[in-house]
Design a protein around this motif. Structure first.
Motif, PDB file in Angstrom:
ATOM      1  N   VAL A  12      40.821  45.930  46.237  1.00  0.00           N
ATOM      2  CA  VAL A  12      40.435  46.302  44.879  1.00  0.00           C
ATOM      3  C   VAL A  12      38.973  46.714  44.839  1.00  0.00           C
ATOM      4  O   VAL A  12      38.146  46.209  45.600  1.00  0.00           O
ATOM      5  CB  VAL A  12      40.715  45.157  43.880  1.00  0.00           C
ATOM      6  N   LYS A  17      37.622  42.858  37.252  1.00  0.00           N
ATOM      7  CA  LYS A  17      38.499  43.693  36.429  1.00  0.00           C
ATOM      8  C   LYS A  17      39.958  43.538  36.874  1.00  0.00           C
ATOM      9  O   LYS A  17      40.863  43.416  36.049  1.00  0.00           O
ATOM     10  CB  LYS A  17      38.058  45.159  36.526  1.00  0.00           C
ATOM     11  N   SER A  18      40.184  43.509  38.190  1.00  0.00           N
ATOM     12  CA  SER A  18      41.540  43.355  38.714  1.00  0.00           C
ATOM     13  C   SER A  18      42.101  41.970  38.413  1.00  0.00           C
ATOM     14  O   SER A  18      43.260  41.830  38.018  1.00  0.00           O
ATOM     15  CB  SER A  18      41.568  43.608  40.220  1.00  0.00           C
ATOM     16  N   TYR A  22      45.566  41.231  36.213  1.00  0.00           N
ATOM     17  CA  TYR A  22      46.741  40.502  36.687  1.00  0.00           C
ATOM     18  C   TYR A  22      46.996  39.221  35.896  1.00  0.00           C
ATOM     19  O   TYR A  22      48.139  38.810  35.733  1.00  0.00           O
ATOM     20  CB  TYR A  22      46.646  40.225  38.193  1.00  0.00           C
ATOM     21  N   LEU A  55      43.965  39.606  46.691  1.00  0.00           N
ATOM     22  CA  LEU A  55      43.061  40.684  46.307  1.00  0.00           C
ATOM     23  C   LEU A  55      41.859  40.626  47.232  1.00  0.00           C
ATOM     24  O   LEU A  55      41.178  39.600  47.317  1.00  0.00           O
ATOM     25  CB  LEU A  55      42.585  40.523  44.862  1.00  0.00           C
ATOM     26  N   TRP A  57      38.216  42.243  48.067  1.00  0.00           N
ATOM     27  CA  TRP A  57      37.113  43.051  47.547  1.00  0.00           C
ATOM     28  C   TRP A  57      36.089  43.230  48.658  1.00  0.00           C
ATOM     29  O   TRP A  57      35.452  42.265  49.096  1.00  0.00           O
ATOM     30  CB  TRP A  57      36.480  42.380  46.335  1.00  0.00           C
ATOM     31  N   ASP A 108      47.622  49.077  37.747  1.00  0.00           N
ATOM     32  CA  ASP A 108      46.427  48.237  37.641  1.00  0.00           C
ATOM     33  C   ASP A 108      45.168  49.096  37.643  1.00  0.00           C
ATOM     34  O   ASP A 108      45.241  50.323  37.750  1.00  0.00           O
ATOM     35  CB  ASP A 108      46.439  47.166  38.741  1.00  0.00           C
ATOM     36  N   ASP A 110      43.073  49.841  39.828  1.00  0.00           N
ATOM     37  CA  ASP A 110      42.890  50.673  41.016  1.00  0.00           C
ATOM     38  C   ASP A 110      44.004  51.692  41.194  1.00  0.00           C
ATOM     39  O   ASP A 110      43.974  52.488  42.120  1.00  0.00           O
ATOM     40  CB  ASP A 110      42.808  49.790  42.266  1.00  0.00           C
TER      41      ASP A 110
END
Length: 123
Positions: A12, A17-18, A22, A55, A57, A108, A110
């Protein structure tokens, strides 16, 4: 020899934000986190199964990810398909609908797609 699912990973661009997406769309919550100098991994859980969404990052990533034709996706079953559909429509994240199959997809931050499937009763 047996195998069982552990998790699925997606990278992500904006972790917070992700995670917010979710949690709001699917009710997933952080179950654990790995912090390193150049990356962070957050595992999200549905609280019911052992399957996790990982996730990742990469802190130095300077651009959104190229997802190609976006043919790979996650899938979730819901016990309230109509309620979920209304919620996701209101959130503006429904990206594809297939009424003939009785499913739809959300996207989502992304651009990853998640398929939403109604719980089907066994005959």
């Amino acid at each position: 020899m047996r195998f069982r699912f552990a998790h699925n990973n997606i990278n992500v661009y904006d972790l917070e934000k992700s995670m917010d997406f979710y949690e709001k769309t699917l009710g997933l919550k952080e179950s654990r986190r790995i912090e390193k100098e150049d990356f962070t991994i957050v595992y999200l859980s549905d609280g019911e199964t052992g399957h996790l969404l990982e996730l990742t990052w990469l802190k130095n990533m300077d651009r959104p990810y190229n997802l190609g034709d976006n043919e790979i996706h996650l899938a979730f079953v819901t016990d309230d398909f109509d309620g979920a559909y209304r919620k996701h429509k209101e959130m503006g994240c429904v990206c594809f609908e297939n009424p003939s199959m009785g499913i739809y997809f959300i996207s989502d931050p992304d651009g990853y797609w998640t398929e939403i499937i109604p719980e089907r009763k066994q005959a």
